[in-house]
Design a protein around this motif. Structure first.
Motif, PDB file in Angstrom:
ATOM      1  N   SER A   1       0.952  -1.281   0.020  1.00  0.00           N
ATOM      2  CA  SER A   1      -0.095   0.214  -0.582  1.00  0.00           C
ATOM      3  C   SER A   1       0.841   0.857  -0.122  1.00  0.00           C
ATOM      4  O   SER A   1       2.235   1.573   0.381  1.00  0.00           O
ATOM      5  N   CYS A   2       0.299   2.236  -0.047  1.00  0.00           N
ATOM      6  CA  CYS A   2       0.914   3.561   0.065  1.00  0.00           C
ATOM      7  C   CYS A   2       0.076   4.453   0.244  1.00  0.00           C
ATOM      8  O   CYS A   2      -0.956   4.390   0.851  1.00  0.00           O
ATOM      9  N   ASN A   3       1.120   5.725   0.655  1.00  0.00           N
ATOM     10  CA  ASN A   3       0.382   7.296   1.533  1.00  0.00           C
ATOM     11  C   ASN A   3      -1.471   7.572   0.434  1.00  0.00           C
ATOM     12  O   ASN A   3      -2.016   8.095   1.160  1.00  0.00           O
ATOM     13  N   CYS A   4      -1.080   7.036  -0.773  1.00  0.00           N
ATOM     14  CA  CYS A   4      -2.305   7.724  -1.793  1.00  0.00           C
ATOM     15  C   CYS A   4      -3.579   6.467  -1.248  1.00  0.00           C
ATOM     16  O   CYS A   4      -4.625   6.960  -1.713  1.00  0.00           O
ATOM     17  N   GLY A   5      -3.360   5.621  -0.868  1.00  0.00           N
ATOM     18  CA  GLY A   5      -4.388   4.725  -0.425  1.00  0.00           C
ATOM     19  C   GLY A   5      -5.263   3.722  -1.025  1.00  0.00           C
ATOM     20  O   GLY A   5      -5.300   2.594  -0.452  1.00  0.00           O
TER      21      GLY A   5
ATOM     22  N   ASN B   1      -2.617  10.328  -8.113  1.00  0.00           N
ATOM     23  CA  ASN B   1      -2.323  11.544  -8.272  1.00  0.00           C
ATOM     24  C   ASN B   1      -1.024  11.942  -8.357  1.00  0.00           C
ATOM     25  O   ASN B   1      -0.689  13.396  -8.769  1.00  0.00           O
ATOM     26  N   ASN B   2      -0.594  11.104  -9.256  1.00  0.00           N
ATOM     27  CA  ASN B   2       0.580  10.736  -9.731  1.00  0.00           C
ATOM     28  C   ASN B   2       1.193  11.439 -11.509  1.00  0.00           C
ATOM     29  O   ASN B   2       1.517  11.503 -11.424  1.00  0.00           O
ATOM     30  N   SER B   3      -0.380  10.493 -12.127  1.00  0.00           N
ATOM     31  CA  SER B   3      -0.683  11.490 -13.489  1.00  0.00           C
ATOM     32  C   SER B   3      -0.649  11.978 -14.189  1.00  0.00           C
ATOM     33  O   SER B   3      -0.573  12.415 -15.364  1.00  0.00           O
TER      34      SER B   3
ATOM     35  N   GLN C   1      -6.262   5.703  -6.906  1.00  0.00           N
ATOM     36  CA  GLN C   1      -5.582   6.769  -6.233  1.00  0.00           C
ATOM     37  C   GLN C   1      -4.688   6.989  -6.920  1.00  0.00           C
ATOM     38  O   GLN C   1      -3.960   8.117  -6.540  1.00  0.00           O
ATOM     39  N   HIS C   2      -3.283   6.091  -6.352  1.00  0.00           N
ATOM     40  CA  HIS C   2      -1.691   6.959  -6.641  1.00  0.00           C
ATOM     41  C   HIS C   2      -1.567   7.077  -8.280  1.00  0.00           C
ATOM     42  O   HIS C   2      -0.915   7.974  -8.374  1.00  0.00           O
ATOM     43  N   TRP C   3      -2.060   6.406  -9.225  1.00  0.00           N
ATOM     44  CA  TRP C   3      -1.657   6.239 -10.296  1.00  0.00           C
ATOM     45  C   TRP C   3      -2.342   8.144 -10.716  1.00  0.00           C
ATOM     46  O   TRP C   3      -2.544   8.650 -11.518  1.00  0.00           O
TER      47      TRP C   3
ATOM     48  N   SER D   1       7.718   9.646  -5.912  1.00  0.00           N
ATOM     49  CA  SER D   1       6.205   9.622  -5.766  1.00  0.00           C
ATOM     50  C   SER D   1       5.479  10.564  -4.502  1.00  0.00           C
ATOM     51  O   SER D   1       5.534  11.880  -4.276  1.00  0.00           O
ATOM     52  N   CYS D   2       4.435   9.678  -3.973  1.00  0.00           N
ATOM     53  CA  CYS D   2       2.977  10.197  -2.860  1.00  0.00           C
ATOM     54  C   CYS D   2       4.289   9.991  -1.403  1.00  0.00           C
ATOM     55  O   CYS D   2       3.120  10.404  -0.821  1.00  0.00           O
ATOM     56  N   GLU D   3       5.775   9.858  -1.503  1.00  0.00           N
ATOM     57  CA  GLU D   3       6.366  10.014  -0.097  1.00  0.00           C
ATOM     58  C   GLU D   3       7.412  10.959   0.326  1.00  0.00           C
ATOM     59  O   GLU D   3       8.537  10.399   0.813  1.00  0.00           O
TER      60      GLU D   3
HETATM   61 ZN   LIG Z   1       0.942   6.531  -3.711  1.00  0.00          ZN
END
Ligand SMILES: [Zn+2]
Ligand SMILES: [Zn+2]
Length: 98
Positions: free
Chosen positions: A18-22, A30-32, A26-28, A95-97
């Protein structure tokens, strides 16, 4: 810099990550910087994209995330991506962290 669309594989054993995005979906997003696509990113697949799949490529460094459907996320062989698919890094420190 464009990234190859050819000869990707699913990275195994990532379902517990998992990551901070949940979620990796959501990670994709947030980062795309793009809206979630309606269709799976795998060439030849017309299913809806439901998850962010971890994929790897021998000519690309690191693991990447693309929008995919459930069945493509279970592919064991190589597959190609559709043209123009945004591939985001799965490396949280890039990316998210960050
Ligand atoms: Zn993330
Ligand atoms: Zn698919």
């Amino acid at each position: 810099m464009s990234i190859t669309a050819k000869n990707w594989k699913n990275k195994k054993g990532t379902s517990g990550r998992s990551c901070n995005c949940g979620s990796w979906k959501q990670h994709w997003i947030n980062n795309s910087g793009k809206p979630w696509p309606s269709k799976c990113s795998i060439d030849g697949c017309n299913n809806s994209a439901t998850l962010g799949a971890h994929i790897i490529n021998s000519s690309v460094s690191g693991e990447k995330i693309v929008p995919a459907c459930d069945s493509c996320n279970k592919l064991t062989g190589e597959f190609d991506l559709k043209g123009g698919i945004k591939v985001v890094t799965a490396n949280k420190s890039e990316s998210c962290e960050r």
